[in-house]
Design an enzyme around this catalytic site. Structure first.
Site, PDB file in Angstrom:
ATOM      1  CB  THR A  69       4.593  -0.921  -5.706  1.00  0.00           C
ATOM      2  OG1 THR A  69       5.441  -0.114  -4.895  1.00  0.00           O
ATOM      3  CG2 THR A  69       4.677  -0.483  -7.149  1.00  0.00           C
ATOM      4  CD  GLN A 171       5.301   4.906   5.574  1.00  0.00           C
ATOM      5  OE1 GLN A 171       5.561   4.503   6.703  1.00  0.00           O
ATOM      6  NE2 GLN A 171       6.142   4.743   4.558  1.00  0.00           N
ATOM      7  CB  CYS A 311      10.298   5.625  -3.306  1.00  0.00           C
ATOM      8  SG  CYS A 311       9.699   4.499  -2.090  1.00  0.00           S
TER       9      CYS A 311
HETATM   10  N1  PMP Z   1       2.769   3.805  -0.455  1.00  0.00           N
HETATM   11  C1  PMP Z   1       3.456   4.439   0.503  1.00  0.00           C
HETATM   12  C2  PMP Z   1       2.815   5.591   1.217  1.00  0.00           C
HETATM   13  C3  PMP Z   1       4.744   4.028   0.847  1.00  0.00           C
HETATM   14  O1  PMP Z   1       5.426   4.670   1.798  1.00  0.00           O
HETATM   15  C4  PMP Z   1       5.306   2.923   0.154  1.00  0.00           C
HETATM   16  C5  PMP Z   1       6.708   2.451   0.478  1.00  0.00           C
HETATM   17  N2  PMP Z   1       7.692   3.439   0.316  1.00  0.00           N
HETATM   18  C6  PMP Z   1       4.550   2.287  -0.847  1.00  0.00           C
HETATM   19  C7  PMP Z   1       3.288   2.755  -1.116  1.00  0.00           C
HETATM   20  C8  PMP Z   1       5.096   1.114  -1.628  1.00  0.00           C
HETATM   21  O2  PMP Z   1       5.198  -0.031  -0.815  1.00  0.00           O
HETATM   22  P1  PMP Z   1       6.038  -1.321  -1.280  1.00  0.00           P
HETATM   23  O3  PMP Z   1       7.447  -1.050  -0.904  1.00  0.00           O
HETATM   24  O4  PMP Z   1       5.439  -2.449  -0.482  1.00  0.00           O
HETATM   25  O5  PMP Z   1       5.830  -1.513  -2.743  1.00  0.00           O
END
Ligand code: PMP
Length: 366
Positions: A69, A171, A311
């Site tokens: 993020t 991913q 999310c």
């Molecule tokens: N980008 C994608 C495509 C994700 O799947 C995710 C995690 N759901 C994130 C960004 C965010 O990653 P993080 O949990 O490390 O902040």
């Protein structure tokens, strides 16, 4: 039975067993000038090297962040700091891109979000560039369906036009080959916990001469691009994960598991939403039962999956991909099964049995 690895892939037993030792190794400050600090700094550099090797980048272009993020926000907002104009992206990006784009729009930037159907064709992406496009940000693997958007040759075409190319490759990390140099990528984001590492550690690959602006200021760590004392335990744990992984044999194993899931779901009347070209680590499927109902019933029986992406689960919003499904009705019953090398065939067979019984029970009430 855990089928939610795209939300987070739990650390393996072997990593869990190593954590005490890694915690001892990571307990000092890598910015300290004494022996322990210097030693830890060297260890972090080794992990930077491992990450660089995996994604085809030199270690001095690898920056540790608090997660993907943050890496996504740093890439987008950091690049936009002294720019204006148009950004080309997609309509199915993760919230950490989409919400950053909404913010940038509020600051006067223009954004085009491509239909995911157009993400398989480099030419369509190029056709959507404008005179003032300065950045293209498109994810590598879609997190709800696993759809893979390799876009071969796009990076080279963009770099000829002087346009910056960012990829959210969360991913794909350690699962689908990424080579930032060969693919002409300028910025790429990754996350450790999707690959069995610890949460709270992301990675931004940033091409050296790009000169993006930090989001905040502090003690100058990560060459000032991402100040703040590093997540040393998370970084050493990622090093251990990368030591244990083998991209090609892991891929083949997961592909076999995915094939069994596909036939199993089809036999139970599921409609597969992930194409055969999608990453085998993620399989989206729709059953004629509302997702939340089936997800809850499965959860009560110890089968853990997602409806779309974790999310989104708390936001009450539908998965981003739903408006683009040929049959939008299928979105109502969409579930995402995501797997890892820890998923065993036995687990899949047990899950399919539970799924079959649960579907029979629930369909009676429809
Ligand atoms: N980008 C994608 C495509 C994700 O799947 C995710 C995690 N759901 C994130 C960004 C965010 O990653 P993080 O949990 O490390 O902040």
């Amino acid at each position: 039975m855990y089928f939610d690895h795209a939300s987070t892939s739990p650390p393996s037993d072997s990593l869990n067993r190593s954590l005490y030792e890694l915690s001892l190794l990571s307990r000092y400050n890598p910015s300290s000038s004494h022996k322990e600090g210097l030693e830890l700094r060297k260890r972090l550099q080794r992990v930077r090297l491992q990450v660089g090797k995996l994604i085809g980048a030199p270690e001095d272009e690898i920056y540790f962040t608090s997660g993907a993020t943050e890496a996504n926000n740093l890439a987008l907002q950091g690049l936009c700091f002294n720019k204006k104009g148009h950004i080309l992206s997609s309509a199915v990006e993760h919230a950490s891109i989409e919400e950053a784009l909404v913010f940038l729009e509020s600051r006067g930037f223009n954004v085009t979000r491509l239909d995911p159907k157009n993400l398989t064709n480099k030419e369509i992406v190029l056709d959507n560039l404008r005179e003032d496009t300065f950045m293209v940000s498109i994810m590598t693997v879609q997190n709800e369906t696993g759809e893979n958007y390799p876009l071969d040759g796009l990076g080279k075409a963009l770099s000829k036009r002087g346009i910056i190319y960012h990829r959210d490759s969360v991913q794909a990390f350690g699962k689908i080959p990424v080579n930032v140099k060969a693919q002409g990528i300028d910025l790429a984001s990754f996350s450790s916990h999707k690959l069995g590492g610890l949460k709270g550690l992301g990675i931004l690959y940033c091409r050296k001469s790009l000169g993006i602006h930090p989001l905040f200021f502090g003690g100058g760590q990560e060459k000032g691009l991402r100040p703040g004392t590093e997540n040393t335990l998370g970084i050493l744990a990622l090093g251990k994960v990368l030591e244990e992984r083998n991209l090609s044999s892991d891929y083949l194993y997961v592909k076999d598991i995915n094939a069994r899931l596909r036939t199993g779901f089809e036999q139970l009347g599921g409609s597969l939403l992930s194409t055969p070209q999608a990453s085998p680590y993620i399989l989206a499927v729709s059953f004629p039962i509302p997702s939340e109902v089936l997800l809850t019933a499965l959860s009560l029986k110890g089968v853990y999956v997602s409806a779309g992406s974790a999310c989104h689960a708390n936001s009450g919003k539908e998965a981003r991909i739903v408006p683009f499904l040929e049959n939008k009705e299928l979105g109502r019953g969409m579930l995402r099964f995501s797997i890892s090398t820890d998923t065993s065939l036995k687990e899949v067979e047990d899950m399919l049995e539970i799924l079959s019984a649960t579907l029979k029970e629930l369909i009676r009430y429809l």
